[in-house]
Design an enzyme around this catalytic site. Structure first.
Site, PDB file in Angstrom:
ATOM      1  N   SER A  33      11.455  23.024  25.869  1.00 52.67           N
ATOM      2  CA  SER A  33      10.566  21.899  26.336  1.00 52.67           C
ATOM      3  C   SER A  33      10.889  21.558  27.561  1.00 52.67           C
ATOM      4  O   SER A  33      11.981  22.213  28.336  1.00 52.67           O
ATOM      5  CB  SER A  33      10.767  20.428  25.597  1.00 52.67           C
ATOM      6  OG  SER A  33      12.030  20.111  26.043  1.00 52.67           O
ATOM      7  N   SER A  47      12.214  18.706  29.110  1.00 51.89           N
ATOM      8  CA  SER A  47      12.849  17.642  29.146  1.00 51.89           C
ATOM      9  C   SER A  47      13.956  17.477  30.167  1.00 51.89           C
ATOM     10  O   SER A  47      14.623  16.556  30.778  1.00 51.89           O
ATOM     11  CB  SER A  47      13.319  17.122  27.904  1.00 51.89           C
ATOM     12  OG  SER A  47      14.200  17.879  27.384  1.00 51.89           O
ATOM     13  N   LYS A  52      20.531  17.989  26.354  1.00 51.66           N
ATOM     14  CA  LYS A  52      20.465  16.900  27.264  1.00 51.66           C
ATOM     15  C   LYS A  52      21.645  16.792  28.229  1.00 51.66           C
ATOM     16  O   LYS A  52      22.652  17.567  27.913  1.00 51.66           O
ATOM     17  CB  LYS A  52      20.196  15.460  26.687  1.00 51.66           C
ATOM     18  CG  LYS A  52      19.030  15.438  25.423  1.00 51.66           C
ATOM     19  CD  LYS A  52      17.783  15.405  26.140  1.00 51.66           C
ATOM     20  CE  LYS A  52      16.586  15.442  25.063  1.00 51.66           C
ATOM     21  NZ  LYS A  52      15.438  15.657  25.720  1.00 51.66           N
ATOM     22  N   SER A  63      11.241  12.687  28.710  1.00 46.25           N
ATOM     23  CA  SER A  63      12.369  13.304  27.983  1.00 46.25           C
ATOM     24  C   SER A  63      12.410  12.330  26.784  1.00 46.25           C
ATOM     25  O   SER A  63      12.591  10.974  26.958  1.00 46.25           O
ATOM     26  CB  SER A  63      13.843  13.238  28.636  1.00 46.25           C
ATOM     27  OG  SER A  63      14.841  13.408  27.919  1.00 46.25           O
TER      28      SER A  63
END
Length: 321
Positions: A126, A128, A183, A286
């Site tokens: 993705s 994010s 992350k 996100s």
């Protein structure tokens, strides 16, 4: 053993097929562990049972041929038809079901050890972490940087470094630990993290940022506000979408959610001991700790550090912060 091996490969095909088609979430670490144990069993059986039995059968055939030739020689027959070399070779030959089990054990064991304790590959699914990581980036994760953990159960047995602010970390999603997320560490245990009006503050100190030219996202075909941000001694880039509101929509209950307060301007959280606050670099696109809470230390998988391939953009290959 041949039919049993065929059944095992059939079950493996069903599992992988269902995983690929989305009928269930696969667990590659568990699958690799099971494959290692199964092929180890075949390897031990080959080493201590099947191979000695084949060697004994070949030796017996050779001995019988020698006795036969000696008997015929005593009878005055020197020229004897037949050669047992081909039959002996066939007796010593490893059957297919051992080729595809015991023969694969060293390779599977090497992959299991490498993936469990050294480096593991991941694919970025993705956006994010844009602009640091793009969709399609294939990355490597250092599994030992934060300590040695037992595979499958992810239990830390040897401590090493603790995650630091600014590290890009792969971890098991707290809501569903079968899924891996990636992350950036924003808050460590004891930190007070505030994200108010799209600006990050740690322990009352604003995180230094400097504006950069707007970033064009080729996937969404939109421009985003682009900043350089410095967490500790690590400088990286982040994005903001000026059309998105500052408040956090859709946040839900999670462990230690009483340590967070939400307002129309954003969120403030006190990071509990043994936990970390994670955020994506694509701040307004996100799903991260602002929505589903803190990441426990036992969920940490490793530190991401290198893009080893992006088939759509070879220029992406290299290290990152």
């Amino acid at each position: 053993m041949g039919p049993l091996t065929g059944v095992l490969y059939g079950l493996l095909g069903i599992y992988l097929g269902g995983w690929f088609l989305g009928f269930w979430v696969g667990n590659f670490a568990l699958l690799l562990f099971v494959l290692t144990m199964v092929t180890l069993g075949y390897w031990l059986a080959e080493r201590f049972r099947f191979q000695p039995a084949r060697a004994a059968a070949a030796a017996a055939l050779t001995q019988q041929d020698a006795v036969r030739r000696a008997e015929l020689s005593r009878m005055g027959i020197e020229k004897v038809d037949g050669d047992v070399a081909d039959a002996r070779r066939k007796l010593l030959m490893q059957p297919w079901w051992l080729d595809w089990t015991a023969g694969l054990f060293p390779v599977i064991l090497a992959v299991f050890l490498l993936r469990s304790f050294l480096f593991e590959p991941f694919k970025i699914p993705s956006g994010s972490m844009i602009p640091t990581l793009l969709v399609g980036d294939l990355i490597l994760v250092n599994k030992f940087h934060y300590g040695i953990r037992l595979p499958v159960i992810n239990k830390k047995i040897i401590a090493n470094n603790d995650p630091q602010r600014g590290d890009v970390v792969v971890f098991r999603y707290p809501v569903d630990t079968r899924v891996d997320y990636i992350k950036r560490v924003v808050g460590v245990p004891g930190d007070e993290v505030a994200y108010i009006n799209k600006r990050l503050t740690i322990n009352g100190q604003p995180v230094p940022v400097s504006p950069l030219p707007d970033f064009y996202d080729e996937d969404s075909r939109r421009y985003a506000q682009h900043f350089s941000e410095k967490l500790g001694d690590k400088e990286h880039q982040v994005l903001n979408d000026k059309d998105r509101p500052a408040f956090i929509p859709g946040a839900h209950e999670f462990p230690f959610s009483d340590q967070c307060s939400y307002t129309a301007e954003g969120v403030t959280c006190k990071v509990p001991q043994g936990h970390y606050f994670m955020m994506g670099d694509n701040r307004d696109n996100s799903q991260d700790s602002r929505y589903w809470g803190f990441v426990p230390d036992e969920n940490i998988v490793g530190k991401a550090f290198f893009v080893w391939m992006n088939f759509g953009n070879l220029g992406r290959v290299g290290s990152f912060h």
